[in-house]
Scaffold this active site. Structure first.
Site, mmCIF file in Angstrom:
data_model
loop_
_atom_site.group_PDB
_atom_site.id
_atom_site.type_symbol
_atom_site.label_atom_id
_atom_site.label_comp_id
_atom_site.label_asym_id
_atom_site.label_seq_id
_atom_site.Cartn_x
_atom_site.Cartn_y
_atom_site.Cartn_z
ATOM 1 N N LYS A 136 22.037 -11.553 68.263
ATOM 2 C CA LYS A 136 21.701 -12.892 67.497
ATOM 3 C C LYS A 136 22.939 -12.676 66.472
ATOM 4 O O LYS A 136 23.362 -13.775 66.344
ATOM 5 C CB LYS A 136 20.351 -12.848 66.616
ATOM 6 C CG LYS A 136 18.999 -12.661 67.377
ATOM 7 C CD LYS A 136 18.010 -12.628 66.392
ATOM 8 C CE LYS A 136 17.626 -11.660 65.579
ATOM 9 N NZ LYS A 136 17.523 -10.216 66.327
ATOM 10 N N ARG A 162 10.718 -15.446 61.433
ATOM 11 C CA ARG A 162 9.961 -14.356 62.134
ATOM 12 C C ARG A 162 8.614 -14.311 62.196
ATOM 13 O O ARG A 162 8.116 -13.349 62.765
ATOM 14 C CB ARG A 162 10.758 -13.068 61.402
ATOM 15 C CG ARG A 162 11.755 -12.448 62.127
ATOM 16 C CD ARG A 162 12.179 -11.430 60.976
ATOM 17 N NE ARG A 162 12.789 -10.211 61.867
ATOM 18 C CZ ARG A 162 14.139 -9.880 61.720
ATOM 19 N NH1 ARG A 162 14.846 -10.724 61.219
ATOM 20 N NH2 ARG A 162 14.582 -8.818 62.511
ATOM 21 N N ARG A 221 24.338 1.468 68.197
ATOM 22 C CA ARG A 221 25.088 0.538 67.400
ATOM 23 C C ARG A 221 25.663 1.198 66.184
ATOM 24 O O ARG A 221 25.093 2.161 65.459
ATOM 25 C CB ARG A 221 24.243 -0.652 66.869
ATOM 26 C CG ARG A 221 25.116 -1.402 65.835
ATOM 27 C CD ARG A 221 24.453 -2.884 65.426
ATOM 28 N NE ARG A 221 22.888 -2.548 65.004
ATOM 29 C CZ ARG A 221 21.901 -3.712 64.826
ATOM 30 N NH1 ARG A 221 22.275 -5.071 65.020
ATOM 31 N NH2 ARG A 221 20.817 -3.029 64.406
ATOM 32 N N ARG A 279 23.027 2.115 60.684
ATOM 33 C CA ARG A 279 22.171 1.392 59.774
ATOM 34 C C ARG A 279 20.854 2.306 60.046
ATOM 35 O O ARG A 279 20.540 2.949 61.156
ATOM 36 C CB ARG A 279 21.758 0.042 60.730
ATOM 37 C CG ARG A 279 22.297 -1.009 59.933
ATOM 38 C CD ARG A 279 22.364 -2.514 60.486
ATOM 39 N NE ARG A 279 20.987 -2.831 60.970
ATOM 40 C CZ ARG A 279 20.420 -4.190 61.289
ATOM 41 N NH1 ARG A 279 21.394 -4.819 61.464
ATOM 42 N NH2 ARG A 279 19.166 -4.426 61.513
ATOM 43 N N ARG A 336 10.291 -1.728 64.903
ATOM 44 C CA ARG A 336 10.795 -3.142 65.087
ATOM 45 C C ARG A 336 10.506 -3.703 66.142
ATOM 46 O O ARG A 336 10.153 -4.741 66.148
ATOM 47 C CB ARG A 336 12.267 -3.109 64.831
ATOM 48 C CG ARG A 336 12.681 -2.497 63.375
ATOM 49 C CD ARG A 336 14.181 -2.143 63.345
ATOM 50 N NE ARG A 336 15.066 -3.057 63.716
ATOM 51 C CZ ARG A 336 16.364 -2.972 63.634
ATOM 52 N NH1 ARG A 336 17.054 -1.877 63.878
ATOM 53 N NH2 ARG A 336 17.192 -3.777 64.036
HETATM 54 P P1 AP5 Z 1 23.431 -7.675 67.481
HETATM 55 O O1 AP5 Z 1 24.424 -8.782 67.705
HETATM 56 O O2 AP5 Z 1 23.735 -6.859 65.934
HETATM 57 O O3 AP5 Z 1 21.900 -7.832 67.614
HETATM 58 P P2 AP5 Z 1 20.913 -8.495 66.917
HETATM 59 O O4 AP5 Z 1 20.069 -9.439 67.488
HETATM 60 O O5 AP5 Z 1 21.526 -9.453 65.514
HETATM 61 O O6 AP5 Z 1 20.308 -7.402 66.045
HETATM 62 P P3 AP5 Z 1 19.680 -6.975 64.528
HETATM 63 O O7 AP5 Z 1 19.343 -5.414 64.695
HETATM 64 O O8 AP5 Z 1 20.727 -7.413 63.582
HETATM 65 O O9 AP5 Z 1 18.556 -7.946 64.654
HETATM 66 P P4 AP5 Z 1 17.239 -7.651 63.674
HETATM 67 O O10 AP5 Z 1 16.574 -8.907 64.010
HETATM 68 O O11 AP5 Z 1 16.265 -6.348 63.989
HETATM 69 O O12 AP5 Z 1 17.841 -7.174 62.351
HETATM 70 P P5 AP5 Z 1 17.957 -8.037 60.899
HETATM 71 O O13 AP5 Z 1 19.278 -7.412 60.128
HETATM 72 O O14 AP5 Z 1 17.768 -9.474 61.026
HETATM 73 O O15 AP5 Z 1 23.936 -6.846 68.466
HETATM 74 C C1 AP5 Z 1 23.275 -5.289 68.589
HETATM 75 C C2 AP5 Z 1 24.181 -4.321 69.345
HETATM 76 O O16 AP5 Z 1 24.254 -4.597 70.802
HETATM 77 C C3 AP5 Z 1 25.627 -4.252 68.634
HETATM 78 O O17 AP5 Z 1 25.831 -2.869 69.059
HETATM 79 C C4 AP5 Z 1 26.186 -5.202 69.609
HETATM 80 O O18 AP5 Z 1 27.811 -4.603 69.682
HETATM 81 C C5 AP5 Z 1 25.549 -4.953 70.924
HETATM 82 N N1 AP5 Z 1 25.533 -6.511 71.754
HETATM 83 C C6 AP5 Z 1 25.338 -7.516 71.332
HETATM 84 N N2 AP5 Z 1 25.556 -8.657 72.332
HETATM 85 C C7 AP5 Z 1 25.545 -7.869 73.556
HETATM 86 C C8 AP5 Z 1 25.613 -8.140 75.015
HETATM 87 N N3 AP5 Z 1 25.558 -9.294 75.352
HETATM 88 N N4 AP5 Z 1 25.644 -6.833 75.868
HETATM 89 C C9 AP5 Z 1 25.698 -5.609 75.471
HETATM 90 N N5 AP5 Z 1 25.917 -5.161 74.025
HETATM 91 C C10 AP5 Z 1 25.560 -6.296 72.950
HETATM 92 O O19 AP5 Z 1 16.782 -7.610 59.973
HETATM 93 C C11 AP5 Z 1 16.749 -6.163 59.458
HETATM 94 C C12 AP5 Z 1 15.291 -6.316 58.618
HETATM 95 O O20 AP5 Z 1 15.503 -6.995 57.480
HETATM 96 C C13 AP5 Z 1 14.060 -6.467 59.494
HETATM 97 O O21 AP5 Z 1 13.601 -5.383 60.298
HETATM 98 C C14 AP5 Z 1 13.121 -6.720 58.311
HETATM 99 O O22 AP5 Z 1 12.713 -5.752 57.774
HETATM 100 C C15 AP5 Z 1 14.110 -7.586 57.337
HETATM 101 N N6 AP5 Z 1 13.962 -8.994 57.638
HETATM 102 C C16 AP5 Z 1 15.219 -9.549 57.873
HETATM 103 N N7 AP5 Z 1 14.952 -11.054 58.146
HETATM 104 C C17 AP5 Z 1 13.436 -11.142 58.074
HETATM 105 C C18 AP5 Z 1 12.614 -12.214 57.809
HETATM 106 N N8 AP5 Z 1 13.188 -13.567 58.251
HETATM 107 N N9 AP5 Z 1 11.287 -12.066 57.648
HETATM 108 C C19 AP5 Z 1 10.954 -10.546 57.139
HETATM 109 N N10 AP5 Z 1 11.825 -9.497 57.051
HETATM 110 C C20 AP5 Z 1 13.017 -9.878 57.518
#
Ligand code: AP5
Length: 216
Positions: free
Chosen positions: A15, A90, A127, A156, A167
């Site tokens: 994402k 979410r 990552r 992270r 997660r």
């Molecule tokens: P990346 O692009 O970073 O993936 P992502 O989907 O953004 O993953 P996140 O871990 O950031 O998502 P998340 O939703 O769990 O965390 P968030 O920060 O939102 O890619 C991941 C890896 O894969 C990288 O190494 C990249 O290089 C690689 N990659 C990417 N595309 C690829 C491909 N096509 N092929 C191969 N490799 C690839 O949330 C963190 C925490 O915050 C949550 O757990 C929660 O506690 C809280 N939080 C955030 N938002 C909310 C909400 N709306 N409600 C409640 N709690 C929330």
């Protein structure tokens, strides 16, 4: 027409990778709720203090807090020409609140990046994040510094295998029901997120053009 887009999918689906590319291409803001929370943790604000333990456990921060953050952010002038939401909504409660926030604005487009759990686990545990420029990289054998700026790479705190498993569990229990919430809408598309990043980016562009063509 403004592109009001949700980049949807499980942890590690890409994402952030795709949202930042799209936002740069279109000149619109990427709104990552995870980044907003991590910045609050770094700054030691009240929000950060409350969010840190929840994030480190792999759970979700409460709907009230998250809806408040997004409502305020989407009220800013720079979202008038569009935005890419990354990590929100979410829960069904967040998605329902988002519909209310966007009432009267260009209809939401939702792109789901679908990736199997086993690949998500591998991506997230590999990552690394650059401590200097914030670049996201997949760690390889012996790679300890950022290719872009030379600073050290960090992991992270929620990318440890036990937290990633939680997660993913939370995603399947609380967030994946949103696929059914959005699937019947004409501006929803599923994309195979397990392809290489450039191929996914091309599929994102194609999906946006197809949705715009079909619904404008
Ligand atoms: P990346 O692009 O970073 O993936 P992502 O989907 O953004 O993953 P996140 O871990 O950031 O998502 P998340 O939703 O769990 O965390 P968030 O920060 O939102 O890619 C991941 C890896 O894969 C990288 O190494 C990249 O290089 C690689 N990659 C990417 N595309 C690829 C491909 N096509 N092929 C191969 N490799 C690839 O949330 C963190 C925490 O915050 C949550 O757990 C929660 O506690 C809280 N939080 C955030 N938002 C909310 C909400 N709306 N409600 C409640 N709690 C929330």
């Amino acid at each position: 027409m403004a592109i009001n887009l949700v980049m949807f999918g499980p942890p590690g689906a890409g994402k952030g990778t795709q949202a930042s590319r799209l936002a740069a291409e279109r000149g619109i803001p990427q709104i990552s709720t995870g980044d907003i929370l991590r910045e609050a943790v770094q700054s030691g604000t009240e929000l950060g203090r409350r969010a840190q333990a929840v994030m480190d456990a792999g759970e979700l921060v409460s709907d009230d807090i998250m809806v408040g953050i997004v409502r305020e952010r989407l009220g800013r002038a720079d979202t008038a020409a569009g935005f890419v939401l990354d990590g929100f909504p979410r829960t069904v409660a967040q998605a329902t609140a988002l519909d209310g926030i966007l009432d009267g604005r260009t209809a939401l487009m939702v792109l789901e990046l679908a990736v199997p759990d086993q690949e998500l686990m591998e991506r997230l545990t590999r990552r690394r994040v650059c401590a200097g420029c914030g670049a996201i990289v997949a760690s390889g054998e012996g790679v300890e510094t950022c290719e872009r700026c030379g600073a050290g790479l960090t992991q992270r705190s929620d990318d440890r295998p036990d937290v990633v498993r939680e997660r993913l569990r939370v995603y399947h229990q609380q967030t994946s029901p949103l696929v059914a919430f959005y699937r019947t809408r004409p501006r929803f598309r599923e994309i195979d997120g397990s392809q290489p990043p450039d191929v996914v980016a091309a599929a994102v562009r194609q999906a946006i053009d197809a949705v715009d063509g079909a619904t404008s």
